[in-house]
Design a protein around this motif. Structure first.
Motif, PDB file in Angstrom:
ATOM      1  N   VAL A 265       0.964  -1.177   0.063  1.00 48.59           N
ATOM      2  CA  VAL A 265       0.061  -0.081   0.008  1.00 48.59           C
ATOM      3  C   VAL A 265       0.821   1.417   0.142  1.00 48.59           C
ATOM      4  CG1 VAL A 265      -1.630   1.348   1.187  1.00 48.59           C
ATOM      5  CG2 VAL A 265      -2.003  -1.145   1.007  1.00 48.59           C
ATOM      6  N   ALA A 266       1.718   1.406   0.851  1.00 51.97           N
ATOM      7  CA  ALA A 266       2.747   2.414   0.964  1.00 51.97           C
ATOM      8  C   ALA A 266       3.468   2.737  -0.292  1.00 51.97           C
ATOM      9  CB  ALA A 266       3.733   2.519   2.020  1.00 51.97           C
ATOM     10  N   ALA A 267       3.709   1.549  -0.834  1.00 47.72           N
ATOM     11  CA  ALA A 267       4.595   1.604  -1.999  1.00 47.72           C
ATOM     12  C   ALA A 267       3.909   2.133  -3.300  1.00 47.72           C
ATOM     13  CB  ALA A 267       5.355   0.335  -2.513  1.00 47.72           C
ATOM     14  N   ILE A 268       2.605   1.642  -3.253  1.00 50.97           N
ATOM     15  CA  ILE A 268       1.818   1.922  -4.565  1.00 50.97           C
ATOM     16  C   ILE A 268       1.236   3.493  -4.381  1.00 50.97           C
ATOM     17  CG2 ILE A 268      -0.741   1.482  -5.587  1.00 50.97           C
ATOM     18  CD1 ILE A 268      -0.535  -1.268  -4.788  1.00 50.97           C
ATOM     19  N   ARG A 269       1.154   3.915  -3.101  1.00 45.47           N
ATOM     20  CA  ARG A 269       0.657   5.567  -2.689  1.00 45.47           C
ATOM     21  C   ARG A 269       1.975   6.073  -3.216  1.00 45.47           C
ATOM     22  NH1 ARG A 269      -0.756   4.702   2.048  1.00 45.47           N
ATOM     23  NH2 ARG A 269       1.190   5.356   3.062  1.00 45.47           N
ATOM     24  N   ALA A 270       3.067   6.065  -2.916  1.00 42.19           N
ATOM     25  CA  ALA A 270       4.237   6.711  -3.389  1.00 42.19           C
ATOM     26  C   ALA A 270       4.352   6.834  -4.895  1.00 42.19           C
ATOM     27  CB  ALA A 270       5.602   5.864  -2.790  1.00 42.19           C
ATOM     28  N   VAL A 271       4.021   5.634  -5.536  1.00 39.78           N
ATOM     29  CA  VAL A 271       4.340   5.831  -7.035  1.00 39.78           C
ATOM     30  C   VAL A 271       3.187   6.620  -7.662  1.00 39.78           C
ATOM     31  CG1 VAL A 271       4.055   4.336  -9.092  1.00 39.78           C
ATOM     32  CG2 VAL A 271       5.494   3.610  -7.197  1.00 39.78           C
ATOM     33  N   LEU A 272       1.994   6.513  -6.850  1.00 40.35           N
ATOM     34  CA  LEU A 272       0.756   7.313  -7.330  1.00 40.35           C
ATOM     35  C   LEU A 272       1.097   9.013  -7.463  1.00 40.35           C
ATOM     36  CD1 LEU A 272      -2.161   5.124  -6.381  1.00 40.35           C
ATOM     37  CD2 LEU A 272      -1.416   5.414  -8.565  1.00 40.35           C
ATOM     38  N   ARG A 273       1.690   9.130  -6.300  1.00 41.78           N
ATOM     39  CA  ARG A 273       1.987  10.514  -5.910  1.00 41.78           C
ATOM     40  C   ARG A 273       2.901  11.204  -6.681  1.00 41.78           C
ATOM     41  NH1 ARG A 273       2.144  10.324   0.888  1.00 41.78           N
ATOM     42  NH2 ARG A 273      -0.507  10.589   0.986  1.00 41.78           N
ATOM     43  N   SER A 274       3.789  10.265  -7.608  1.00 42.50           N
ATOM     44  CA  SER A 274       4.752  10.736  -8.454  1.00 42.50           C
ATOM     45  C   SER A 274       4.152  11.215  -9.564  1.00 42.50           C
ATOM     46  CB  SER A 274       5.804   9.652  -8.871  1.00 42.50           C
ATOM     47  OG  SER A 274       5.198   8.718  -9.880  1.00 42.50           O
ATOM     48  N   ARG A 275       2.821  10.868  -9.970  1.00 43.97           N
ATOM     49  CA  ARG A 275       2.051  11.273 -11.312  1.00 43.97           C
ATOM     50  C   ARG A 275       2.736  10.959 -12.427  1.00 43.97           C
ATOM     51  NH1 ARG A 275      -3.090  13.089  -9.136  1.00 43.97           N
ATOM     52  NH2 ARG A 275      -2.755  14.268  -7.153  1.00 43.97           N
ATOM     53  N   ALA A 276       3.598   9.718 -12.344  1.00 47.20           N
ATOM     54  CA  ALA A 276       4.053   9.208 -13.457  1.00 47.20           C
ATOM     55  C   ALA A 276       3.135   8.351 -14.173  1.00 47.20           C
ATOM     56  CB  ALA A 276       5.351   8.284 -13.170  1.00 47.20           C
ATOM     57  N   LEU A 277       2.283   7.604 -13.509  1.00 44.61           N
ATOM     58  CA  LEU A 277       1.113   6.601 -13.989  1.00 44.61           C
ATOM     59  C   LEU A 277      -0.216   7.426 -14.359  1.00 44.61           C
ATOM     60  CD1 LEU A 277       1.118   3.702 -11.167  1.00 44.61           C
ATOM     61  CD2 LEU A 277       2.581   3.839 -13.392  1.00 44.61           C
ATOM     62  N   THR A 278      -0.659   6.637 -15.532  1.00 39.84           N
ATOM     63  CA  THR A 278      -1.940   7.049 -16.023  1.00 39.84           C
ATOM     64  C   THR A 278      -2.942   6.120 -15.605  1.00 39.84           C
ATOM     65  OG1 THR A 278      -1.555   6.073 -18.258  1.00 39.84           O
ATOM     66  CG2 THR A 278      -1.005   8.204 -17.926  1.00 39.84           C
ATOM     67  N   GLY A 279      -2.637   4.810 -15.049  1.00 35.68           N
ATOM     68  CA  GLY A 279      -3.610   3.799 -14.779  1.00 35.68           C
ATOM     69  C   GLY A 279      -3.104   3.039 -13.786  1.00 35.68           C
ATOM     70  N   LEU A 280      -3.970   2.528 -12.939  1.00 32.85           N
ATOM     71  CA  LEU A 280      -3.827   1.418 -12.034  1.00 32.85           C
ATOM     72  C   LEU A 280      -4.870   0.192 -11.788  1.00 32.85           C
ATOM     73  CD1 LEU A 280      -2.114   0.493  -9.418  1.00 32.85           C
ATOM     74  CD2 LEU A 280      -3.847   2.006  -8.186  1.00 32.85           C
ATOM     75  N   ILE A 281      -4.454  -1.056 -11.674  1.00 33.36           N
ATOM     76  CA  ILE A 281      -5.163  -2.140 -11.581  1.00 33.36           C
ATOM     77  C   ILE A 281      -4.777  -2.842 -10.373  1.00 33.36           C
ATOM     78  CG2 ILE A 281      -5.846  -4.401 -12.528  1.00 33.36           C
ATOM     79  CD1 ILE A 281      -5.112  -3.591 -15.244  1.00 33.36           C
ATOM     80  N   THR A 282      -5.632  -2.671  -9.307  1.00 30.23           N
ATOM     81  CA  THR A 282      -5.321  -3.085  -8.004  1.00 30.23           C
ATOM     82  C   THR A 282      -6.680  -3.682  -7.497  1.00 30.23           C
ATOM     83  OG1 THR A 282      -4.334  -2.478  -5.743  1.00 30.23           O
ATOM     84  CG2 THR A 282      -6.100  -1.027  -6.715  1.00 30.23           C
ATOM     85  N   ASP A 283      -6.266  -4.564  -6.228  1.00 28.40           N
ATOM     86  CA  ASP A 283      -7.513  -5.185  -5.563  1.00 28.40           C
ATOM     87  C   ASP A 283      -8.526  -4.280  -4.523  1.00 28.40           C
ATOM     88  OD1 ASP A 283      -6.294  -6.096  -2.425  1.00 28.40           O
ATOM     89  OD2 ASP A 283      -4.924  -5.471  -3.920  1.00 28.40           O
ATOM     90  N   GLU A 284      -9.433  -4.934  -4.113  1.00 30.03           N
ATOM     91  CA  GLU A 284     -10.458  -3.684  -3.329  1.00 30.03           C
ATOM     92  C   GLU A 284      -9.787  -3.444  -2.114  1.00 30.03           C
ATOM     93  OE1 GLU A 284     -15.095  -4.585  -1.898  1.00 30.03           O
ATOM     94  OE2 GLU A 284     -13.962  -6.308  -2.951  1.00 30.03           O
ATOM     95  N   ARG A 285      -9.142  -4.405  -1.418  1.00 31.52           N
ATOM     96  CA  ARG A 285      -8.637  -4.077  -0.209  1.00 31.52           C
ATOM     97  C   ARG A 285      -7.573  -2.818  -0.284  1.00 31.52           C
ATOM     98  NH1 ARG A 285      -6.945  -9.257   3.383  1.00 31.52           N
ATOM     99  NH2 ARG A 285      -6.222 -10.089   1.254  1.00 31.52           N
ATOM    100  N   THR A 286      -6.822  -3.004  -1.306  1.00 29.73           N
ATOM    101  CA  THR A 286      -5.539  -2.385  -1.416  1.00 29.73           C
ATOM    102  C   THR A 286      -6.345  -0.722  -1.756  1.00 29.73           C
ATOM    103  OG1 THR A 286      -4.083  -3.904  -2.366  1.00 29.73           O
ATOM    104  CG2 THR A 286      -3.437  -1.445  -2.713  1.00 29.73           C
ATOM    105  N   ALA A 287      -7.272  -0.792  -2.715  1.00 28.08           N
ATOM    106  CA  ALA A 287      -7.888   0.316  -2.805  1.00 28.08           C
ATOM    107  C   ALA A 287      -8.406   1.125  -1.826  1.00 28.08           C
ATOM    108  CB  ALA A 287      -8.942   0.267  -4.006  1.00 28.08           C
ATOM    109  N   ARG A 288      -9.007   0.321  -0.807  1.00 23.79           N
ATOM    110  CA  ARG A 288      -9.808   1.081   0.586  1.00 23.79           C
ATOM    111  C   ARG A 288      -8.604   1.505   1.150  1.00 23.79           C
ATOM    112  NH1 ARG A 288     -14.841  -0.221   0.898  1.00 23.79           N
ATOM    113  NH2 ARG A 288     -15.581  -1.940  -0.163  1.00 23.79           N
ATOM    114  N   GLU A 289      -7.481   1.089   1.149  1.00 25.85           N
ATOM    115  CA  GLU A 289      -6.276   1.389   2.079  1.00 25.85           C
ATOM    116  C   GLU A 289      -5.720   2.785   1.549  1.00 25.85           C
ATOM    117  OE1 GLU A 289      -5.230   0.644   5.181  1.00 25.85           O
ATOM    118  OE2 GLU A 289      -6.721  -0.850   5.551  1.00 25.85           O
ATOM    119  N   LEU A 290      -5.673   2.942   0.072  1.00 20.40           N
ATOM    120  CA  LEU A 290      -5.120   4.015  -0.691  1.00 20.40           C
ATOM    121  C   LEU A 290      -6.119   5.208  -0.471  1.00 20.40           C
ATOM    122  CD1 LEU A 290      -4.174   2.335  -4.349  1.00 20.40           C
ATOM    123  CD2 LEU A 290      -2.620   3.439  -2.432  1.00 20.40           C
ATOM    124  N   MET A 291      -7.444   5.001  -0.214  1.00 24.37           N
ATOM    125  CA  MET A 291      -8.483   6.146   0.000  1.00 24.37           C
ATOM    126  C   MET A 291      -8.048   6.427   1.359  1.00 24.37           C
ATOM    127  SD  MET A 291      -9.449   6.956  -3.065  1.00 24.37           S
ATOM    128  CE  MET A 291     -10.274   8.421  -2.039  1.00 24.37           C
TER     129      MET A 291
END
Length: 295
Positions: A265-291
């Motif tokens: 979760v922390a790693a995905i959040r860090a990568v998302l905050r870089s704004r380098a990605l345009t898309g993400l495929i993830t699971d429900e529990r991870t998405a809840r933690e990201l939010m």
């Protein structure tokens, strides 16, 4: 029917029935999928997409997998994504990273023709001992689709930045690297900066190198680029020695990550905050933690 019932009907042992079913699934003769949207997942997709400035987000339902990585859920979703891209491909180039999640996605793919699409590795494919990358997926992808696939037969991490320049200047290698940097779609996984990170376990980087990344505040990783919790690059001696497209080459392109699990979760959040990605495929529990982290 249960596997026991299948075995009885075919007149074979339960063990043989299990092996036949596994073989059929792995080779694309049988494909299992669930058609239909789950309302909670759709809501999470919209929330994650808007919160992190993504163009697309796909959230798959929780299958209650015991492993730290939800490979079954993410593998199926990744396979569907790849199949759609291959079917829609019109002579484009798809660059692909490495890792267990991407390997699971390719394994779950049904064999299909690729049209004029080409595949290229986004990372050098040799470990420190010059053995082939144990989680290399591009060869499997080529087998599934019959497409042309280009690999970088050089180490993922060079001994020095000067050595990296020499490796990339070799005839053929430079062409493949340019192809990777200009890919129409980049598909990658996301790693952590933990001591048991996959890059360390596969021998692509050394334990003392990951410790240096951690001291610099590294939390997440994609294509060998380490980022802190705010999404800023973490500069270490690895930075100039890693063979993969630079962050500036990733930004502005279609760049999609397949990643999930409680440990990421922390790693995905860090990568998302870089704004380098345009898309993400993830699971429900991870998405809840990201939010939850956004709150």
């Amino acid at each position: 029917m249960t596997q026991g019932e299948v075995a009885q009907k075919l007149g074979v042992s339960s063990t043989k029935a299990h092996r036949l079913i596994a073989w059929a699934y792995q080779n694309g003769a049988v494909k299992v999928s669930v058609v239909g949207s789950v309302a909670e997942c759709v809501t999470l997709e919209d929330a994650v997409r808007d919160a992190y400035g993504l163009a697309v987000c796909e959230v798959v339902p929780d299958l209650h997998e015991e492993d730290r990585l939800p490979l079954r859920a993410l593998g199926g979703a990744g396979a569907s994504f790849l199949e759609r891209e291959v079917e829609a491909g019109a002579g484009g180039v798809l660059g692909i990273g490495f890792g267990r999640t991407l390997a699971a996605a390719v394994t779950a793919m049904a064999p299909t023709g690729s049209g004029a699409m080409r595949f290229v590795s986004l990372m050098g494919g040799l470990t420190r001992n010059f053995a082939a990358n144990p989680h290399d997926v591009i060869h499997r992808l080529a087998e599934r689709t019959g497409a042309l696939a280009y690999v970088m037969p050089i180490p993922f991490v060079a001994n020095s930045s000067a050595d990296r320049d020499v490796l990339l200047s070799q005839r053929g290698v430079d062409e493949i690297f340019r192809l990777a940097c200009g890919a129409d779609l980049m598909l990658m996984g996301i790693g952590t900066a933990e001591v048991d990170a996959q890059l360390v376990g596969s021998g692509m980087i050394l334990p003392d190198e990951i410790e240096e990344v951690r001291r610099g505040g590294g939390v997440g990783e994609m294509l060998g680029h380490f980022l802190d919790e705010d999404g800023a690059p973490v500069e270490t001696p690895l930075t100039g020695r890693t063979v993969s497209p630079a962050l500036d080459d990733i930004r502005g392109r279609r760049a999609v990550a397949i990643a999930g699990g409680p440990g990421k979760v922390a790693a995905i959040r860090a990568v998302l905050r870089s704004r380098a990605l345009t898309g993400l495929i993830t699971d429900e529990r991870t998405a809840r933690e990201l939010m939850r982290a956004m709150g």
